[in-house]
Structures are given as structure tokens and as C-alpha cells.
Design an enzyme around this catalytic site. Sequence first.
Site, mmCIF file in Angstrom:
data_model
loop_
_atom_site.group_PDB
_atom_site.id
_atom_site.type_symbol
_atom_site.label_atom_id
_atom_site.label_comp_id
_atom_site.label_asym_id
_atom_site.label_seq_id
_atom_site.Cartn_x
_atom_site.Cartn_y
_atom_site.Cartn_z
ATOM 1 N N GLY A 213 1.259 -0.899 -0.465
ATOM 2 C CA GLY A 213 0.151 -0.045 0.235
ATOM 3 C C GLY A 213 0.681 1.384 -0.333
ATOM 4 C CB ILE B 23 7.088 7.195 -4.123
ATOM 5 C CG1 ILE B 23 7.831 6.777 -4.430
ATOM 6 C CG2 ILE B 23 6.591 8.600 -4.000
ATOM 7 C CD1 ILE B 23 8.906 7.078 -6.113
ATOM 8 C CB THR B 24 8.813 5.833 1.021
ATOM 9 O OG1 THR B 24 10.001 6.113 1.689
ATOM 10 C CG2 THR B 24 9.276 4.356 0.467
ATOM 11 C CG LEU C 143 4.182 1.407 9.589
ATOM 12 C CD1 LEU C 143 4.786 2.653 10.186
ATOM 13 C CD2 LEU C 143 2.776 1.049 10.355
ATOM 14 N N GLY C 144 4.423 0.504 5.000
ATOM 15 C CA GLY C 144 3.420 -0.587 4.103
ATOM 16 C C GLY C 144 3.241 -1.042 3.963
ATOM 17 C CG LEU D 215 8.992 -0.897 10.203
ATOM 18 C CD1 LEU D 215 9.948 -0.951 10.948
ATOM 19 C CD2 LEU D 215 7.916 -2.543 11.342
ATOM 20 C CB CYS E 96 4.465 8.816 1.892
ATOM 21 S SG CYS E 96 5.745 7.798 2.999
#
Length: 252
Positions: free
Chosen positions: A88, A91-92, A161-162, A174, A191
Site C-alpha cells: 500500500g 512512493i518512498t 509503514l507500507g 516499516l 509518501c
Amino acid sequence: MTAPRPPFTAPDIPIRSGSGPLDVVKLGLQDYELMWHQQADIAAARAKDEVTDQLLMLEHPSVYTAGKRTQPEDRPTNGLPVIDVDRGGRITWHGEGQLVCYPIIKLREPVDVVDYVRRIEEALIQVVRQLGVTSAGRIDGRSGVWVPASDGRPDRKIAALGIRLTRGVSMHGLALNCNNTLEYYEHIIPCGIDDAGVTTLSLELGREVTVDECIEPLAAALTDALEGRLIVADHTFGSAPDPCKGLGKRKV
């Protein structure tokens, strides 16, 4: 984010379905795509009860990853490639000096994604506060762990978190910024959030905080949170728009 209802599982009850050991696996520096596939293999084995629950602790070489809600304007302006993944969020960036943890956990039924995320956040908040960033908490409407605005700096994310759930088993997880560079965040909208900043433990504390220093405290806090020994509390200090609300999912 604020839970829309009480959790399915009592706060002091384990959210894990199994009672076996929670293995902490230290993997060092790992290629992102290889680790993504390994996660999937381990999660499939966990769904069939062939392995126990695991916390995979590692770092990645510098890489951008885009979750299912990533928008075109989020993507990097520096020409570097992006890996589109099945978690979920938007972008990061991952890189050395950032502690990444992938909990491969078979969750108790009925599966409660919100409770799982809140427990993960609670563990992170405890670790960050124990290390000295005592103001860290939540922003309602946004996942992760945040440091409130101060000294002319805006609210800033210190842990992200994703997640993805497949057959009741968690994947992805995480990322805790320890002593990594923030340079690569400058070329994306992290994000999907353009009204806040990003920070690290080292910047906030004015001393070098390494990944190795954080592995054991994070493993202990995650274990306590998943087992119900660390109770989710209200650490909210603000609210902001959800950067994923109303956005369609990109197919992976």
C-alpha cells in the site's frame, strides 16, 4: 490513523495466530527486488504453517519503491529508476542507514489490518521515544511515526509503514530512519506528502544513531506489541489529509 471501530482482538491479546517463537532474522544489506521475492516465498510458507512468524531486519542499497497509490507527480525528478511494488501507500526511498523490518506474521482471524498497523506504529513510537525523541507520535490521517513541528521545521516523518496482506500473512512493513541521507527524498514527493518533512534519529538527537543500535529495541517492541504486552495508546498530536484517500490502485 484513527481507528474507525474497536479492534477485533482485545488490546492485551496477541494479534498473531500462532503461539510459536517470533524469529528475529538479521540479514544485513540486501537487494530490494531479491528481498521482495524472498518475502513472498516466506509468506507463502507461513500461510501453510511451514515456518514460524519472522521479523526480517535489514538495510537496502539506495532504491525508490512505489506503492499502489503512487501518482505520476510523486516520481523522482533525478532520473533514477523506480520499482513498482505490491504494498500500500505511495512512493518512498530506502537506503543504507535506514533500518527496514519486514514482519512476516500470520494474523489472528478475523484479520484486522487497522489494529496490526496501529500495533506496529506503537512499537516504533516506543523505540523512538526511548532513544530520546520524546515528542514523537501520530498524525491523524497519516500512517507512520512523526515528530511535531519545532524550531521553524514542519512536522516530519521519522518512520514509514507500507504493508500487504496475503492469505492472512503480512508482508512489507516499516522503515526507521537512523543515520541515512535525506538527499534522495528531495527528488520525490515522499509518501505523496508535500506539506511536511522527513527526518532521522541522528538529526533529531544530534548524535550518530546506527541501524545496529536500533535492531534489538525494535525487535523487542514489535514482539511486545504483537503479543499484546505493549498496548496501543493515543499519541496523536495533529491531523492532516490522508495522501491516499480517493486514489485508485495501480496494478502490479
